[in-house]
Design a protein around this motif. Structure first.
Motif, short mmCIF file in Angstrom:
data_model
loop_
_atom_site.label_atom_id
_atom_site.label_comp_id
_atom_site.label_asym_id
_atom_site.label_seq_id
_atom_site.Cartn_x
_atom_site.Cartn_y
_atom_site.Cartn_z
N CYS A 50 0.83 -1.19 0.00
CA CYS A 50 0.00 0.00 0.00
C CYS A 50 0.88 1.26 0.00
CB CYS A 50 -0.97 -0.01 1.17
SG CYS A 50 -0.42 -0.87 2.61
N GLY A 51 0.26 2.38 0.11
CA GLY A 51 1.01 3.63 0.17
C GLY A 51 1.04 4.40 -1.14
N ASN A 222 -7.81 -11.27 17.33
CA ASN A 222 -6.35 -11.21 17.28
C ASN A 222 -5.85 -10.29 16.19
OD1 ASN A 222 -3.46 -12.63 16.77
ND2 ASN A 222 -4.21 -12.97 18.83
N TYR A 223 -6.54 -10.27 15.05
CA TYR A 223 -6.16 -9.38 13.96
C TYR A 223 -6.81 -8.00 14.09
CZ TYR A 223 -3.68 -12.75 11.03
OH TYR A 223 -2.76 -13.60 10.53
N CYS B 55 -4.72 -0.25 19.49
CA CYS B 55 -3.94 0.82 18.87
C CYS B 55 -2.48 0.66 19.24
CB CYS B 55 -4.47 2.19 19.33
SG CYS B 55 -3.94 3.53 18.29
N LEU B 56 -1.62 0.93 18.30
CA LEU B 56 -0.18 0.92 18.55
C LEU B 56 0.39 2.14 17.85
CD1 LEU B 56 2.07 -2.22 18.19
CD2 LEU B 56 2.90 0.01 17.56
N TRP B 101 -0.27 -10.57 19.30
CA TRP B 101 -1.41 -9.97 18.58
C TRP B 101 -0.98 -9.77 17.13
CZ3 TRP B 101 0.38 -7.68 23.20
CH2 TRP B 101 -0.42 -7.91 24.32
N MET B 102 -1.62 -10.45 16.21
CA MET B 102 -1.24 -10.34 14.80
C MET B 102 -1.51 -8.95 14.24
SD MET B 102 0.40 -12.77 13.69
CE MET B 102 0.41 -12.32 11.96
N THR B 103 -2.43 -8.23 14.86
CA THR B 103 -2.73 -6.88 14.38
C THR B 103 -1.53 -5.96 14.50
OG1 THR B 103 -4.14 -4.98 14.76
CG2 THR B 103 -3.76 -6.36 16.62
N PHE B 106 1.07 -4.95 10.97
CA PHE B 106 1.02 -3.74 10.15
C PHE B 106 1.39 -2.51 10.95
CE2 PHE B 106 -1.58 -4.43 6.06
CZ PHE B 106 -0.90 -5.59 5.82
N PHE B 107 0.92 -2.46 12.19
CA PHE B 107 1.21 -1.29 13.04
C PHE B 107 2.72 -1.12 13.21
CE2 PHE B 107 -3.11 -1.62 15.33
CZ PHE B 107 -3.59 -0.51 14.69
N GLU B 110 4.42 0.12 10.20
CA GLU B 110 4.18 1.56 10.02
C GLU B 110 5.13 2.36 10.91
OE1 GLU B 110 0.17 2.85 10.87
OE2 GLU B 110 0.83 4.92 10.76
N ASP B 124 8.48 -9.74 9.18
CA ASP B 124 8.63 -9.15 7.85
C ASP B 124 8.68 -7.64 7.98
OD1 ASP B 124 8.69 -8.80 5.15
OD2 ASP B 124 6.55 -9.01 4.86
N ARG B 126 9.35 -4.42 6.84
CA ARG B 126 9.66 -3.60 5.66
C ARG B 126 8.88 -2.31 5.77
NH1 ARG B 126 7.07 -5.59 1.39
NH2 ARG B 126 5.94 -7.13 2.60
N ILE B 128 6.04 0.22 4.83
CA ILE B 128 4.68 -0.14 4.39
C ILE B 128 4.00 0.98 3.61
CG2 ILE B 128 3.61 0.53 6.59
CD1 ILE B 128 1.74 -1.89 6.20
N LEU B 129 4.21 2.23 4.01
CA LEU B 129 3.53 3.33 3.32
C LEU B 129 4.45 4.03 2.31
CD1 LEU B 129 1.57 4.87 6.31
CD2 LEU B 129 0.62 3.50 4.49
#
Lengths: 375, 152
Positions: A50-51, A222-223, B55-56, B101-103, B106-107, B110, B124, B126, B128-129
């Protein structure tokens, strides 16, 4: 000839290969690139990139006043612009301990729900189109137009409203507002039945959505998959019920839950949510009290030093704002926890071992809005 | 669990944790090396059961860089805010919480992208934005970019 026949037979299904879905692909509804690893037709892995339209909204907020920030939040989830505005207004009002007039609370709740219906109608249109039912696209957009007309009459804009201000509203609603909303409700009740007739019971649609992309409740938590996508997995995550704001603690409505967790249950949650939104509006529209459309606010807003978190239920899930203030007129840090960004994270998990055609259905059922991901 | 019991419980797991004043959440400043211990306890213990990281946030406080975690329990309805900070602006690094927590996946990507904070053990990590070849970390307060940021 003999040599050709004796060549070792190598099935294409044994090899893995990558394809790029996007950044320009009709089913991604914007500029999102999915790098899909396939074996034959089966999705083995998926990496979202994304981005592409990252505008640095969080960085811009650090230079802006709170009134200016409202205009930036419109541009995140442009399909629920009112609800995004509402989040910033609640954050500021909560920090300054301002009590907004009753009239404002009523109008804000009605507009939020109208916005939710409009957003779900656009989602329904494009969902049908992604699965090959072009009729849905015309029907959904035709009905959404009525809501946009109501918006246009009251505050001049159809998509990016910036109508809420800290303390109230920019101006009062149009005198025709109540009548037009009631007319729309009468009209839309009939049309939602059509949605069910066209798509919800369609055999081809059922084949393509039932049992596809199953997300269990534990995984959803969890996600962090919130909104209709999370409620399709049986997780009661509605902020309107958990942390009520505006009029949501005074109206009666049902939190729509389904437990199958597949694409079809996410679909049905949104359809039923449109009905619930109409119920909420019906309870409020005749009782809007007279009064001011805004509380008295200072022209320059300075939040007291500290940290604030405010969440609202946007059309896609939990929109959270985390703000750190040092007492100046602009924040030190403004973080937007946008629902699409978090929901995108689960796409890889639930589309594995599915066919690539199912990936389109799963992606559409998560209802991603790309500017909401990239910010 | 009410906030007093929760405070005692957290201080029992990590005695070095400092409680901070906050109207909304129970807030603790955690030493970075104790983050893994505390988060594992918060997630795994049945009476705490913090199963949802909602939130992270990466934050640049001017001299210190850090991360703020907002956790809640969907079954027991209690919430907590955790903070970790570091003075090291060259190579800031914290433990990942993606295994809990898999969420956070992405946090944390970022935060790495915009603040340059590394997360040890992230599967992973890397950008992201921004693009892969972007130089610098734009959300830091000392970031300057004469081409892309217009000062008004």
């Amino acid at each position: 000839m003999k040599e050709i026949i004796n060549l070792p037979v190598q099935s294409i299904e044994e090899e893995e290969y990558h394809i790029n879905m996007g950044p320009q692909h009709p089913s991604t509804h914007g500029v999102l690139r999915l790098v899909v690893t396939l074996q034959g037709e089966i999705v083995k892995k998926l990496q979202p990139h994304c981005g592409y339209i990252h505008r640095g909204i969080e960085k811009m907020c650090e230079k802006d006043t709170y009134q200016q920030i409202i205009h930036l939040t419109d541009r995140m989830d442009y399909l629920s612009a009112h609800i995004n505005n509402h989040a910033v207004c609640l954050l500021v009002e909560g920090a300054l301990e301002v009590e907004v007039p009753e009239r404002v609370k009523y109008i804000r709740t009605i507009l939020d729900e109208l916005n939710r219906i409009a957003s779900h109608q656009l989602w329904w249109s494009s969902f049908g189109m992604d699965l090959g039912g072009l009729t849905c696209f015309f029907y959904g957009l035709r009905d959404r137009e009525h809501i946009l007309d109501i918006f246009e009459e009251s505050f001049g804009s159809r998509l990016l409203h910036s109508y809420y201000t800290p303390g109230g509203l920019m101006r009062d609603v149009h005198p025709n507002f109540q009548k037009r909303v009631k007319d729309f409700l009468k009209y839309n009740r009939k049309k939602i039945k059509d949605y069910d007739r066209i798509l919800s019971g369609n055999v081809i649609f059922l084949e393509r959505s039932k049992g596809v992309g199953v997300l269990s409740k534990e995984l959803a938590i969890n996600y962090g998959v919130t909104g209709p996508s999370g409620r399709g997995s049986g997780w009661a995550c509605d902020i309107r019920k958990k942390h009520p704001y505006a009029m949501y603690d005074k109206v009666e409505f049902r939190e729509v839950l389904r437990h199958e967790g597949d694409t079809y249950s996410r679909y049905m949650v949104r359809i039923d949510e449109m009905r619930e939104s109409m119920n909420i509006i019906e309870q409020l529209i005749d009782n809007i009290p007279e009064g001011d459309f805004s509380a008295k606010m200072k022209p320059i807003i300075r939040l007291p030093e500290g940290e604030y978190y405010q969440c609202v239920e946007s059309a896609r899930g939990e929109l959270g704002i985390y703000c750190i203030s040092d007492g100046n007129k602009n924040p030190v840090r403004m973080k937007f926890r946008t629902p699409s960004f978090v929901n995108l994270g689960v796409l890889d998990k639930i589309s594995r071992e599915m066919k690539i055609a199912d990936l389109v259905a799963i992606g559409a059922s998560l209802d991603l809005v790309i500017p909401d991901i990239d910010r | 669990m009410d906030s007093e019991k929760l405070t005692d419980k957290i201080l029992e797991i990590v005695p070095e944790a400092q409680q901070e004043e906050n109207k909304q959440f129970l807030t603790f400043l955690i030493p970075p090396d104790k983050l893994k211990t505390l988060t594992t306890h918060l997630k795994e213990e049945k009476e705490l059961d913090f199963d949802y990281l909602f939130c992270l946030t990466g934050v640049d406080w001017g001299t210190e860089l850090g991360v703020v975690y907002h956790l809640t329990s969907t079954s027991l309805n209690h919430s907590v805010e955790l903070k970790v900070k570091t003075d090291n602006r060259e190579t800031p690094e914290f433990d990942t919480v993606t295994d809990l927590w898999m969420t956070a996946d992405f946090f944390e990507r970022e935060v790495w992208d915009l603040f340059g904070i590394r997360f040890t053990g992230h599967p992973d990590l890397r950008r992201i934005l921004l693009e892969e070849d972007w130089v610098g970390y734009p959300m830091r307060k000392d970031y300057t970019d004469e081409v892309n940021i217009v000062e008004l």
